[in-house]
Write a protein that holds these residues in place. Structure first.
Motif, PDB file in Angstrom:
ATOM      1  N   ILE A   1      -4.414   5.310  -7.399  1.00  0.00           N
ATOM      2  CA  ILE A   1      -3.360   6.021  -8.116  1.00  0.00           C
ATOM      3  C   ILE A   1      -1.986   5.633  -7.576  1.00  0.00           C
ATOM      4  O   ILE A   1      -0.990   5.627  -8.319  1.00  0.00           O
ATOM      5  CB  ILE A   1      -3.588   7.558  -8.061  1.00  0.00           C
ATOM      6  N   TYR A   2      -1.905   5.289  -6.310  1.00  0.00           N
ATOM      7  CA  TYR A   2      -0.643   4.792  -5.740  1.00  0.00           C
ATOM      8  C   TYR A   2      -0.248   3.476  -6.398  1.00  0.00           C
ATOM      9  O   TYR A   2       0.894   3.297  -6.848  1.00  0.00           O
ATOM     10  CB  TYR A   2      -0.790   4.631  -4.230  1.00  0.00           C
ATOM     11  N   GLU A   3      -1.191   2.547  -6.489  1.00  0.00           N
ATOM     12  CA  GLU A   3      -0.897   1.235  -7.074  1.00  0.00           C
ATOM     13  C   GLU A   3      -0.563   1.347  -8.562  1.00  0.00           C
ATOM     14  O   GLU A   3       0.225   0.552  -9.086  1.00  0.00           O
ATOM     15  CB  GLU A   3      -2.098   0.300  -6.890  1.00  0.00           C
ATOM     16  N   ALA A   4      -1.164   2.339  -9.251  1.00  0.00           N
ATOM     17  CA  ALA A   4      -0.919   2.502 -10.686  1.00  0.00           C
ATOM     18  C   ALA A   4       0.467   3.055 -10.983  1.00  0.00           C
ATOM     19  O   ALA A   4       0.954   2.941 -12.113  1.00  0.00           O
ATOM     20  CB  ALA A   4      -1.979   3.420 -11.293  1.00  0.00           C
ATOM     21  N   ASN A   5       1.132   3.654  -9.976  1.00  0.00           N
ATOM     22  CA  ASN A   5       2.399   4.341 -10.215  1.00  0.00           C
ATOM     23  C   ASN A   5       3.587   3.791  -9.446  1.00  0.00           C
ATOM     24  O   ASN A   5       4.732   4.174  -9.735  1.00  0.00           O
ATOM     25  CB  ASN A   5       2.245   5.829  -9.881  1.00  0.00           C
ATOM     26  N   TYR A   6       3.340   2.935  -8.472  1.00  0.00           N
ATOM     27  CA  TYR A   6       4.437   2.413  -7.653  1.00  0.00           C
ATOM     28  C   TYR A   6       4.409   0.888  -7.688  1.00  0.00           C
ATOM     29  O   TYR A   6       3.343   0.280  -7.590  1.00  0.00           O
ATOM     30  CB  TYR A   6       4.308   2.917  -6.209  1.00  0.00           C
ATOM     31  N   PRO A   7       5.574   0.251  -7.833  1.00  0.00           N
ATOM     32  CA  PRO A   7       5.609  -1.215  -7.944  1.00  0.00           C
ATOM     33  C   PRO A   7       5.152  -1.876  -6.652  1.00  0.00           C
ATOM     34  O   PRO A   7       5.285  -1.307  -5.561  1.00  0.00           O
ATOM     35  CB  PRO A   7       7.089  -1.504  -8.223  1.00  0.00           C
ATOM     36  N   PRO A   8       4.596  -3.093  -6.748  1.00  0.00           N
ATOM     37  CA  PRO A   8       4.182  -3.831  -5.547  1.00  0.00           C
ATOM     38  C   PRO A   8       5.353  -3.981  -4.580  1.00  0.00           C
ATOM     39  O   PRO A   8       6.495  -4.183  -4.989  1.00  0.00           O
ATOM     40  CB  PRO A   8       3.747  -5.191  -6.098  1.00  0.00           C
ATOM     41  N   SER A   9       5.047  -3.864  -3.293  1.00  0.00           N
ATOM     42  CA  SER A   9       6.104  -3.876  -2.288  1.00  0.00           C
ATOM     43  C   SER A   9       5.551  -4.406  -0.970  1.00  0.00           C
ATOM     44  O   SER A   9       4.350  -4.354  -0.716  1.00  0.00           O
ATOM     45  CB  SER A   9       6.649  -2.449  -2.086  1.00  0.00           C
TER      46      SER A   9
END
Length: 350
Positions: free
Chosen positions: A173-181
């Motif tokens: 859910i983190y990856e689905a909502n926050y851009p790659p960094s």
């Protein structure tokens, strides 16, 4: 973009409640279709283990009926306590070679008989000609525990197609909502009985730790000291005033609990730094019912010197704006983050 494949219902069985989430695919990505939670009696689920199945089965059936979910295929999860998660370094090799090698590596790193566990692995990074080693994430879970958990779901009339580890569901859910960094981010899930710390680096879980310091600890202290109901204790924990309760005494209890949480988060960071893959943490995202504890976020930010905010599982996930306001979604979000991460799982259709 949404993943392709068969939709699954996300089912998160916690110590205080059963949470169920149904997502569907849309042209923009994911759409939060149905969600809800059903409270559980105390001590029927202890540290992720169902010790009394009847109330859990009843809660699942009741919640499914209330939400009008007809599907039976679910993705569920177990806690880190019942799994072994290891990040290991190996010489670069092709996929077929890794498949042959992984059983030997598991025998070196898993403290159980290999015949007694379910084993899975994932290459963390692609083979690069300029690197002498590659990183692989190895996961093992005891078959006996997984099958007991699946048995509860079968009793509730469900078909468990995916059994995940809850920290990986949070990753989803983190990856689905926050851009790659390039940032190293700590995901802190404050559940009722356990606090989970999951450090994400380069999009993968680099470190995880379970701490038996759930928000029920504070709830029960408030209940016992002031003779309150569960609902009143929850309100007090969030900073709401309850008639006849001295604010100063409540403040002391809340501050002591929050300080204990922050201390264990700091300890987790020290443990991570001591690993071969340890790096400095750049930011903290918190979720779970305990994340609503009064003044927890500013205290954690002050003590760690890091930006701290609530994990928003709906930052890029849409929902029916006619039924729910943004405030309503954000209010329930900490309770359904893991369930949403599980609902992101897909089964490829043949």
């Amino acid at each position: 973009m949404a993943a392709k494949g068969k939709l699954l219902i996300g089912l998160d069985i916690g110590s205080s409640a059963v949470k169920m989430v149904e997502l569907r695919d849309s042209k923009q990505g994911y759409f939060l279709n149905k969600f809800g939670l059903q409270p559980l009696p105390a001590d029927v689920v202890v540290e992720g283990e169902v010790v009394d199945s009847a109330p859990v089965v009843e809660a699942i059936r009741k919640l499914r009926s209330q939400l009008g979910i007809g599907g039976k295929d679910v993705a569920a999860s177990i806690t880190c306590k019942w799994a072994v998660i290891k990040k290991i370094s190996l010489p670069p090799m092709a996929d077929f070679e890794l498949e042959e090698q992984i059983l030997y590596e598991a025998e070196q790193h898993v403290p159980f008989d290999i015949e007694e566990v379910y084993l899975d692995y994932q290459r963390v990074e692609e083979i690069s000609p300029d690197k002498e080693e590659m990183e692989v994430l190895l996961v093992a879970a005891k078959r006996e525990f997984v099958e007991r958990h699946r048995g509860v779901l079968r009793e509730a009339g469900l078909n468990c197609l995916v059994m995940d580890v809850d920290v990986f569901a949070l990753n989803n859910i983190y990856e689905a909502n926050y851009p790659p960094s390039d940032e190293v981010v700590a995901l802190v899930d404050l559940g009722a009985s356990v606090m989970k710390v999951n450090v994400v680096a380069e999009g993968m879980s680099a470190f995880n730790r379970d701490v038996p310091l759930g928000s029920q600890t504070l709830d029960r202290e408030i209940q016992n000291q002031f003779n309150l109901s569960v609902e009143q204790a929850e309100a007090v924990k969030r900073g709401e005033e309850v008639e006849g309760i001295p604010p100063a005494e409540v403040e002391t209890l809340v501050q002591n609990y929050a300080m204990g949480v922050v201390t264990e988060v700091e300890n987790s960071f020290e443990f991570f730094l001591a690993t071969p893959f340890g790096k400095a943490i750049d930011a903290i995202l918190i979720t779970g019912g305990g994340s609503k504890t009064k003044d927890l976020i500013p205290l954690m930010s002050e003590r760690t010197g890091l930006p701290v905010e609530m994990l928003n599982p709906c930052a890029l996930v849409d929902w029916d704006k006619r039924k729910y306001s943004e405030e309503q979604i954000l209010d329930v979000a900490p309770f359904i983050s893991v369930g949403m991460g599980l609902a992101l799982r897909r089964i490829k259709e043949k």
